[in-house]
Design an enzyme around this catalytic site. Sequence first.
Site, mmCIF file in Angstrom:
data_model
loop_
_atom_site.group_PDB
_atom_site.id
_atom_site.type_symbol
_atom_site.label_atom_id
_atom_site.label_comp_id
_atom_site.label_asym_id
_atom_site.label_seq_id
_atom_site.Cartn_x
_atom_site.Cartn_y
_atom_site.Cartn_z
ATOM 1 N N LYS A 111 85.987 -18.484 -56.605
ATOM 2 C CA LYS A 111 84.671 -17.953 -56.235
ATOM 3 C C LYS A 111 83.797 -19.111 -55.777
ATOM 4 O O LYS A 111 83.367 -19.928 -56.585
ATOM 5 C CB LYS A 111 83.991 -17.247 -57.411
ATOM 6 C CG LYS A 111 82.786 -16.431 -56.923
ATOM 7 C CD LYS A 111 81.708 -16.207 -57.962
ATOM 8 C CE LYS A 111 80.650 -17.268 -58.007
ATOM 9 N NZ LYS A 111 79.842 -17.469 -56.782
ATOM 10 N N GLY A 127 79.714 -26.872 -62.135
ATOM 11 C CA GLY A 127 78.371 -26.336 -61.945
ATOM 12 C C GLY A 127 77.456 -26.825 -63.045
ATOM 13 O O GLY A 127 77.700 -27.868 -63.667
ATOM 14 N N SER A 128 76.427 -26.049 -63.308
ATOM 15 C CA SER A 128 75.395 -26.506 -64.248
ATOM 16 C C SER A 128 75.872 -26.369 -65.700
ATOM 17 O O SER A 128 76.703 -25.527 -66.028
ATOM 18 C CB SER A 128 74.126 -25.678 -64.049
ATOM 19 O OG SER A 128 74.409 -24.309 -64.294
ATOM 20 N N THR A 129 75.278 -27.177 -66.550
ATOM 21 C CA THR A 129 75.590 -27.130 -67.985
ATOM 22 C C THR A 129 75.204 -25.761 -68.553
ATOM 23 O O THR A 129 75.917 -25.192 -69.389
ATOM 24 C CB THR A 129 74.858 -28.268 -68.707
ATOM 25 O OG1 THR A 129 75.403 -29.506 -68.210
ATOM 26 C CG2 THR A 129 75.052 -28.216 -70.210
ATOM 27 N N CYS A 135 76.378 -34.523 -58.977
ATOM 28 C CA CYS A 135 76.416 -34.501 -60.445
ATOM 29 C C CYS A 135 76.424 -35.897 -61.034
ATOM 30 O O CYS A 135 75.876 -36.137 -62.097
ATOM 31 C CB CYS A 135 77.634 -33.727 -60.915
ATOM 32 S SG CYS A 135 79.159 -34.309 -60.161
ATOM 33 N N GLY A 194 77.857 -23.357 -67.612
ATOM 34 C CA GLY A 194 79.073 -23.767 -68.324
ATOM 35 C C GLY A 194 79.079 -23.277 -69.762
ATOM 36 O O GLY A 194 80.108 -22.798 -70.275
HETATM 37 P P1 NAP Z 1 75.411 -23.219 -61.003
HETATM 38 O O1 NAP Z 1 74.159 -22.495 -60.825
HETATM 39 O O2 NAP Z 1 75.931 -23.434 -62.378
HETATM 40 O O3 NAP Z 1 76.493 -22.437 -60.117
HETATM 41 C C1 NAP Z 1 77.816 -22.873 -60.008
HETATM 42 C C2 NAP Z 1 78.715 -21.686 -59.721
HETATM 43 O O4 NAP Z 1 78.666 -20.784 -60.824
HETATM 44 C C3 NAP Z 1 78.297 -20.880 -58.502
HETATM 45 O O5 NAP Z 1 79.456 -20.415 -57.843
HETATM 46 C C4 NAP Z 1 77.518 -19.739 -59.112
HETATM 47 O O6 NAP Z 1 77.472 -18.582 -58.301
HETATM 48 C C5 NAP Z 1 78.321 -19.480 -60.370
HETATM 49 N N1 NAP Z 1 77.593 -18.798 -61.443
HETATM 50 C C6 NAP Z 1 76.266 -18.742 -61.651
HETATM 51 N N2 NAP Z 1 75.991 -17.999 -62.759
HETATM 52 C C7 NAP Z 1 77.184 -17.572 -63.242
HETATM 53 C C8 NAP Z 1 77.570 -16.780 -64.367
HETATM 54 N N3 NAP Z 1 76.695 -16.247 -65.216
HETATM 55 N N4 NAP Z 1 78.891 -16.547 -64.568
HETATM 56 C C9 NAP Z 1 79.821 -17.059 -63.750
HETATM 57 N N5 NAP Z 1 79.508 -17.820 -62.648
HETATM 58 C C10 NAP Z 1 78.205 -18.085 -62.414
HETATM 59 O O7 NAP Z 1 75.374 -24.670 -60.350
HETATM 60 P P2 NAP Z 1 74.902 -25.076 -58.883
HETATM 61 O O8 NAP Z 1 73.424 -25.004 -58.868
HETATM 62 O O9 NAP Z 1 75.680 -24.319 -57.871
HETATM 63 O O10 NAP Z 1 75.411 -26.579 -58.809
HETATM 64 C C11 NAP Z 1 74.701 -27.625 -59.314
HETATM 65 C C12 NAP Z 1 75.201 -28.031 -60.680
HETATM 66 O O11 NAP Z 1 76.595 -28.363 -60.610
HETATM 67 C C13 NAP Z 1 74.534 -29.276 -61.198
HETATM 68 O O12 NAP Z 1 74.217 -29.113 -62.554
HETATM 69 C C14 NAP Z 1 75.596 -30.353 -61.027
HETATM 70 O O13 NAP Z 1 75.442 -31.455 -61.873
HETATM 71 C C15 NAP Z 1 76.830 -29.603 -61.282
HETATM 72 N N6 NAP Z 1 78.003 -30.293 -60.720
HETATM 73 C C16 NAP Z 1 78.881 -30.902 -61.564
HETATM 74 C C17 NAP Z 1 79.965 -31.589 -61.047
HETATM 75 C C18 NAP Z 1 80.962 -32.252 -61.962
HETATM 76 O O14 NAP Z 1 82.071 -32.501 -61.516
HETATM 77 N N7 NAP Z 1 80.626 -32.544 -63.204
HETATM 78 C C19 NAP Z 1 80.161 -31.664 -59.672
HETATM 79 C C20 NAP Z 1 79.245 -31.027 -58.842
HETATM 80 C C21 NAP Z 1 78.165 -30.338 -59.381
HETATM 81 P P3 NAP Z 1 76.212 -18.346 -57.305
HETATM 82 O O15 NAP Z 1 76.281 -19.403 -56.299
HETATM 83 O O16 NAP Z 1 76.437 -17.009 -56.765
HETATM 84 O O17 NAP Z 1 74.982 -18.443 -58.158
#
Ligand code: NAP
Length: 497
Positions: A191, A244-246, A301, A249
């Site tokens: 996804k 994605g976000s903590t 990130c 997660g």
């Molecule tokens: P996000 O809001 O957590 O979204 C990530 C993914 O999760 C998206 O595909 C999102 O779908 C989906 N999602 C959202 N809510 C969900 C739920 N309740 N259940 C299942 N899936 C859900 O993060 P983001 O804003 O896209 O990305 C930024 C974050 O990613 C930052 O915190 C960054 O630090 C982190 N990140 C970490 C790494 C690493 O390797 N550690 C690398 C890159 C980014 P939608 O798009 O439809 O909302």
Amino acid sequence: MLDKTIKDWSSEAAALEIEGRAFIDGQYRDALSGETRTTMSPANGQDLADVAVCGTEDADRAVVVARSAFESGVWAAMAPADRKTVLVRWAQLIEDHADEIALLECLDAGKPITDTSGGDVPAAARTIRWSGEAIDKVYDQVAPTPANCLALVQRLPLGVVAAIVPWNFPLTTTAWKLAPSLATGNSVILKPASNTPLTALRIAGLASEAGLPDGVLQVLPGPGGSLGRHLALHQDIDGLTFTGSTEVGKQLMQYAGQSNLKRTFLELGGKSPNIVFADANLEKAAAFAAIAVFFNGGQTCTAGTRLIVEDGIRERFVDMVIAQSKKWMPGNPLDPATTMGPMIDAGQLQTVANYVAVGQEEGASLVAGGKQIMLDSGGSYHEPTIFNDVDNGMRIAREEIFGPVMSVIGFKDAEEAVAIANDSIYGLAGAVWSNNINTAHKVAAAVRVGTMGINNYFGGDMTVPFGGFKQSGNGRDKSMHAFDDYTELKTIWIELD
Ligand code: NAP
């Protein structure tokens, strides 16, 4: 690509035929509901393509298809050397279509074309090729048993894996998830983020062209809160890998617990420390301090957003970093000269603006940037921004801003630098700059993060694992260690007569 101008890229962009349908069972298909969402370019707010909005019924269909492909053994039971051939061919096809994919990623995510063509696309191909080439060199184990026994320790695919990825490195994170999960024989449902579905959809078609059997890879665009949640709660998905976000997660761990305890691996947020000692090569450290935060507009990130500088050089060093920040003024991502593009959307821009206000209210000194610019562009552009005199207790030092905002914090000795670095809920990455090997190595060893650079930032390649300590996640992307996230260990104990 090297000689292409903004004009060349723009005319290629205008001619692109963009695929927005989901990819299920080897074919592009509309969502069962027929619903679509128009995705737009963060560079100028213009519409790019209509993309399928998949719902729970599409997810259920994808799980049935993925399960059936897995059970058939068409991929899982294929000789690793043959899986390698398919993956290497896929990597080659991505390289053959490099300009098109780089352009799609640039338009969809607002990343500079120089980064997508020089970084994201080659990195994705390298990741897939590396995992493919590795998979027929991984041996299982024979345990040290008594002579009348033989015990095999085998590594088996999990089965059906769901991968949920973010918008900041859409193609790279997609490759980091797909390469090891597919190499180890799983069937996968990916996804993508709602903001950035296009490159994942494009490379899924190339996977089929490379010979990946139908049903082994599905790409379902759709909302995280419904589609993503449904996948995470699904009773017939064996593994979940997430970047994605903590905050999300943590929810996914709960969903796994509420459903079938699917193996869940998370790569989450960060607030990474970049520690500079007075005896470092300050010119290089200043250039990298800027790269560490302003690359990808700070939407990284591992961004080194806490610049922790030895007190005696702090003012001079901050001046050097301010000078470097001028090289990161945002521009049109289709221009090969652009180093920093727009924020992903207006919401992210607003988040950055809010934190700039918070930093000022908290008493930090705003010494560079702080404003939205290119207001007529239709995109969400923000200046590279630096706060000096930051205390590590301030919100701008504790919370992930995910924008081009640096917080500079002073320290008096190595012990204090390490204490500040470790005073965070996150533990993703960091760096230390010093020409004293004792200082550099002791500090690098003491900082509790998954990746630490010495006299570099963002160092590393496919040979090393990537992931976080603490609330930056668990599990590891890249290297052979990534195979652990997508496999179960099985013991077969044989007693001999
Ligand atoms: P996000 O809001 O957590 O979204 C990530 C993914 O999760 C998206 O595909 C999102 O779908 C989906 N999602 C959202 N809510 C969900 C739920 N309740 N259940 C299942 N899936 C859900 O993060 P983001 O804003 O896209 O990305 C930024 C974050 O990613 C930052 O915190 C960054 O630090 C982190 N990140 C970490 C790494 C690493 O390797 N550690 C690398 C890159 C980014 P939608 O798009 O439809 O909302």
